[in-house]
Design a protein around this motif. Structure first.
Motif, mmCIF file in Angstrom:
data_model
loop_
_atom_site.group_PDB
_atom_site.id
_atom_site.type_symbol
_atom_site.label_atom_id
_atom_site.label_comp_id
_atom_site.label_asym_id
_atom_site.label_seq_id
_atom_site.Cartn_x
_atom_site.Cartn_y
_atom_site.Cartn_z
ATOM 1 N N VAL A 23 0.845 -1.201 0.000
ATOM 2 C CA VAL A 23 0.000 0.000 0.000
ATOM 3 C C VAL A 23 0.875 1.244 0.000
ATOM 4 O O VAL A 23 0.612 2.208 -0.725
ATOM 5 C CB VAL A 23 -0.972 -0.004 1.204
ATOM 6 C CG1 VAL A 23 -1.644 1.351 1.366
ATOM 7 C CG2 VAL A 23 -2.011 -1.102 1.042
ATOM 8 N N LYS A 24 1.939 1.214 0.778
ATOM 9 C CA LYS A 24 2.824 2.379 0.856
ATOM 10 C C LYS A 24 3.409 2.695 -0.530
ATOM 11 O O LYS A 24 3.376 3.843 -0.989
ATOM 12 C CB LYS A 24 3.940 2.074 1.875
ATOM 13 C CG LYS A 24 5.107 3.037 1.873
ATOM 14 C CD LYS A 24 4.824 4.227 2.777
ATOM 15 C CE LYS A 24 6.020 5.142 2.939
ATOM 16 N NZ LYS A 24 6.332 5.925 1.737
ATOM 17 N N ARG A 25 3.912 1.675 -1.201
ATOM 18 C CA ARG A 25 4.527 1.873 -2.517
ATOM 19 C C ARG A 25 3.492 2.400 -3.516
ATOM 20 O O ARG A 25 3.750 3.325 -4.284
ATOM 21 C CB ARG A 25 5.122 0.560 -3.025
ATOM 22 C CG ARG A 25 6.395 0.768 -3.832
ATOM 23 C CD ARG A 25 7.007 -0.548 -4.277
ATOM 24 N NE ARG A 25 7.213 -1.504 -3.194
ATOM 25 C CZ ARG A 25 7.055 -2.831 -3.308
ATOM 26 N NH1 ARG A 25 6.666 -3.366 -4.443
ATOM 27 N NH2 ARG A 25 7.286 -3.630 -2.286
ATOM 28 N N ALA A 26 2.314 1.796 -3.489
ATOM 29 C CA ALA A 26 1.262 2.201 -4.426
ATOM 30 C C ALA A 26 0.818 3.632 -4.144
ATOM 31 O O ALA A 26 0.622 4.432 -5.073
ATOM 32 C CB ALA A 26 0.080 1.242 -4.307
ATOM 33 N N ALA A 27 0.652 3.974 -2.866
ATOM 34 C CA ALA A 27 0.203 5.328 -2.513
ATOM 35 C C ALA A 27 1.225 6.363 -2.981
ATOM 36 O O ALA A 27 0.859 7.434 -3.483
ATOM 37 C CB ALA A 27 -0.033 5.428 -1.011
ATOM 38 N N ASP A 28 2.522 6.040 -2.832
ATOM 39 C CA ASP A 28 3.565 6.959 -3.308
ATOM 40 C C ASP A 28 3.459 7.154 -4.818
ATOM 41 O O ASP A 28 3.556 8.279 -5.328
ATOM 42 C CB ASP A 28 4.961 6.426 -2.959
ATOM 43 C CG ASP A 28 5.244 6.517 -1.463
ATOM 44 O OD1 ASP A 28 4.462 7.210 -0.753
ATOM 45 O OD2 ASP A 28 6.210 5.888 -0.994
ATOM 46 N N GLU A 29 3.240 6.054 -5.529
ATOM 47 C CA GLU A 29 3.150 6.124 -6.988
ATOM 48 C C GLU A 29 1.933 6.961 -7.404
ATOM 49 O O GLU A 29 2.024 7.793 -8.310
ATOM 50 C CB GLU A 29 3.035 4.702 -7.545
ATOM 51 C CG GLU A 29 3.132 4.659 -9.047
ATOM 52 C CD GLU A 29 2.972 3.237 -9.595
ATOM 53 O OE1 GLU A 29 3.249 2.263 -8.855
ATOM 54 O OE2 GLU A 29 2.539 3.116 -10.760
ATOM 55 N N LEU A 30 0.819 6.764 -6.724
ATOM 56 C CA LEU A 30 -0.404 7.515 -7.070
ATOM 57 C C LEU A 30 -0.238 8.997 -6.736
ATOM 58 O O LEU A 30 -0.689 9.866 -7.486
ATOM 59 C CB LEU A 30 -1.618 6.925 -6.351
ATOM 60 C CG LEU A 30 -2.012 5.500 -6.776
ATOM 61 C CD1 LEU A 30 -3.218 5.017 -5.984
ATOM 62 C CD2 LEU A 30 -2.296 5.431 -8.276
ATOM 63 N N ALA A 31 0.419 9.277 -5.613
ATOM 64 C CA ALA A 31 0.662 10.678 -5.242
ATOM 65 C C ALA A 31 1.516 11.353 -6.312
ATOM 66 O O ALA A 31 1.224 12.475 -6.743
ATOM 67 C CB ALA A 31 1.341 10.749 -3.875
ATOM 68 N N ASP A 32 2.555 10.654 -6.765
ATOM 69 C CA ASP A 32 3.419 11.214 -7.824
ATOM 70 C C ASP A 32 2.629 11.485 -9.098
ATOM 71 O O ASP A 32 2.955 12.398 -9.860
ATOM 72 C CB ASP A 32 4.568 10.243 -8.160
ATOM 73 C CG ASP A 32 5.608 10.227 -7.071
ATOM 74 O OD1 ASP A 32 5.584 11.141 -6.217
ATOM 75 O OD2 ASP A 32 6.443 9.287 -7.047
ATOM 76 N N ALA A 33 1.602 10.675 -9.340
ATOM 77 C CA ALA A 33 0.805 10.821 -10.568
ATOM 78 C C ALA A 33 -0.253 11.913 -10.420
ATOM 79 O O ALA A 33 -1.013 12.169 -11.351
ATOM 80 C CB ALA A 33 0.146 9.495 -10.918
ATOM 81 N N GLY A 34 -0.334 12.531 -9.222
ATOM 82 C CA GLY A 34 -1.279 13.637 -9.038
ATOM 83 C C GLY A 34 -2.670 13.201 -8.592
ATOM 84 O O GLY A 34 -3.622 13.995 -8.623
ATOM 85 N N VAL A 35 -2.799 11.950 -8.154
ATOM 86 C CA VAL A 35 -4.101 11.461 -7.681
ATOM 87 C C VAL A 35 -4.411 12.125 -6.336
ATOM 88 O O VAL A 35 -3.566 12.187 -5.450
ATOM 89 C CB VAL A 35 -4.084 9.915 -7.553
ATOM 90 C CG1 VAL A 35 -5.316 9.403 -6.830
ATOM 91 C CG2 VAL A 35 -3.944 9.282 -8.936
ATOM 92 N N ALA A 36 -5.659 12.597 -6.189
ATOM 93 C CA ALA A 36 -6.000 13.441 -5.035
ATOM 94 C C ALA A 36 -5.997 12.680 -3.700
ATOM 95 O O ALA A 36 -5.651 13.241 -2.663
ATOM 96 C CB ALA A 36 -7.361 14.088 -5.254
ATOM 97 N N SER A 37 -6.384 11.417 -3.702
ATOM 98 C CA SER A 37 -6.463 10.658 -2.443
ATOM 99 C C SER A 37 -5.714 9.342 -2.596
ATOM 100 O O SER A 37 -6.317 8.269 -2.680
ATOM 101 C CB SER A 37 -7.925 10.405 -2.082
ATOM 102 O OG SER A 37 -8.633 9.982 -3.253
#
Ligand code: GLN
Length: 286
Positions: A8-22
């Motif tokens: 989850v941590k890795r995925a959340a970092d990747e999504l944050a980098d992609a500009g995903v809001a949550s």
């Protein structure tokens, strides 16, 4: 095997980098979806299999490419419901829950067998919420687009809602002057807001559900005319609009000459979000 925390941590970092809001929420939702669990149940899982990990990573990649979360899980929550959604239909939004709630409260207060019509029904979210929360109401959902209709049909199967595949402007002439509540979340984004619309919306919600002329009010004007035709005297119209239309959307009703008590209402974030009005029994002097 990989631990849930690390995944989850890795995925959340990747999504944050992609500009995903949550990012964290979405990562957890996707993992829960792959495991067939609710997000809350993830705390009871330590490790996931290679197969589940692979499917999760695939979904995270698509989410990072800004495919809407709801298209990846195939579900969108709406009030007490979960709607089936995907390409071809507008994803129901939390702000529309407040709009539906206003119509629901009004119908409940009427008693008897009130008649409600949802114009531009999309997935059928508003109509189905009304039918489940006001079981004594007779509910119609009007939608023209064939792809949206296919999703609505699926969502409304087994419910008491009547789905009408027609242009809202001319739909249900047999109900003229008899309807108690007309509710609508029409397309309304002004064309000049194009650049500020998130990719999830712009590239994945159907264009017909988003845009409506340069000021975004073409469909609201159509809904005003249709509600005027369908409603009984004293009947209520409830129409969602953009946060920048807190004055212009009510003005569509106030200037039409057929509406009493035109009021605007905020969503849960306090932004102007929907207009309500009562059908006058007769044309008002201007
Ligand atoms: N609410 C939509 C959005 O925020 C706009 C279109 C609509 O709801 N009718 O993207």
């Amino acid at each position: 095997m990989t631990t849930v925390r690390a995944l989850v941590k890795r995925a959340a970092d990747e999504l944050a980098d992609a500009g995903v809001a949550s990012p964290r929420h979405d990562a957890e939702e996707l993992l829960a979806h792959v495991l067939g669990l609710t997000r809350g149940a993830l705390v009871g899982v330590d490790e996931v299999s290679e197969e589940h990990r692979r499917r999760f990573v695939e979904l995270v990649e698509r989410r990072a490419a800004r495919v809407p979360l709801q298209h990846l899980t195939g579900r969108a929550p709406f009030r007490y419901l979960e709607l089936a959604v995907g390409p071809g239909v507008f994803v129901p939004r939390p702000e529309t829950e407040v709009v539906a709630g206003y119509a629901i409260d009004a119908l409940r207060a009427m008693g008897g067998t009130p008649v409600a019509v949802d114009l531009c029904a999309g997935s059928g979210a508003i109509a189905l919420a009304i039918a489940t929360e006001v079981p004594n109401a007779r509910v119609y959902a009007v939608e023209l687009d064939p792809d949206a209709c296919a999703w609505a049909e699926r969502n409304l199967a087994g419910s008491s809602v009547t789905l009408v595949r027609e242009d809202a402007a001319v739909a249900l002439p047999e109900l003229d002057g008899t309807v108690d509540v007309v509710v609508s979340n029409p397309p309304y984004i002004p064309m000049d807001a194009y650049d500020s619309v998130e990719p999830e919306v712009r590239d994945h919600d159907p264009a017909a559900a988003l845009w409506s002329g340069s000021d975004g009010l073409d469909a609201v004007r159509m809904v005003e005319r249709t509600a005027r035709r369908l409603l009984r005297p004293g009947g209520l119209v409830v129409v969602e609009h953009a946060d920048v239309q807190g004055e212009s959307a009510p003005a569509v009703f106030a200037s039409a000459g057929w509406w009493l008590t035109v009021r605007d209402h905020p969503d849960l974030a306090g932004r102007p979000r929907f207009v309500t009005a009562r059908r006058s029994p007769r044309r008002l002097a201007s």
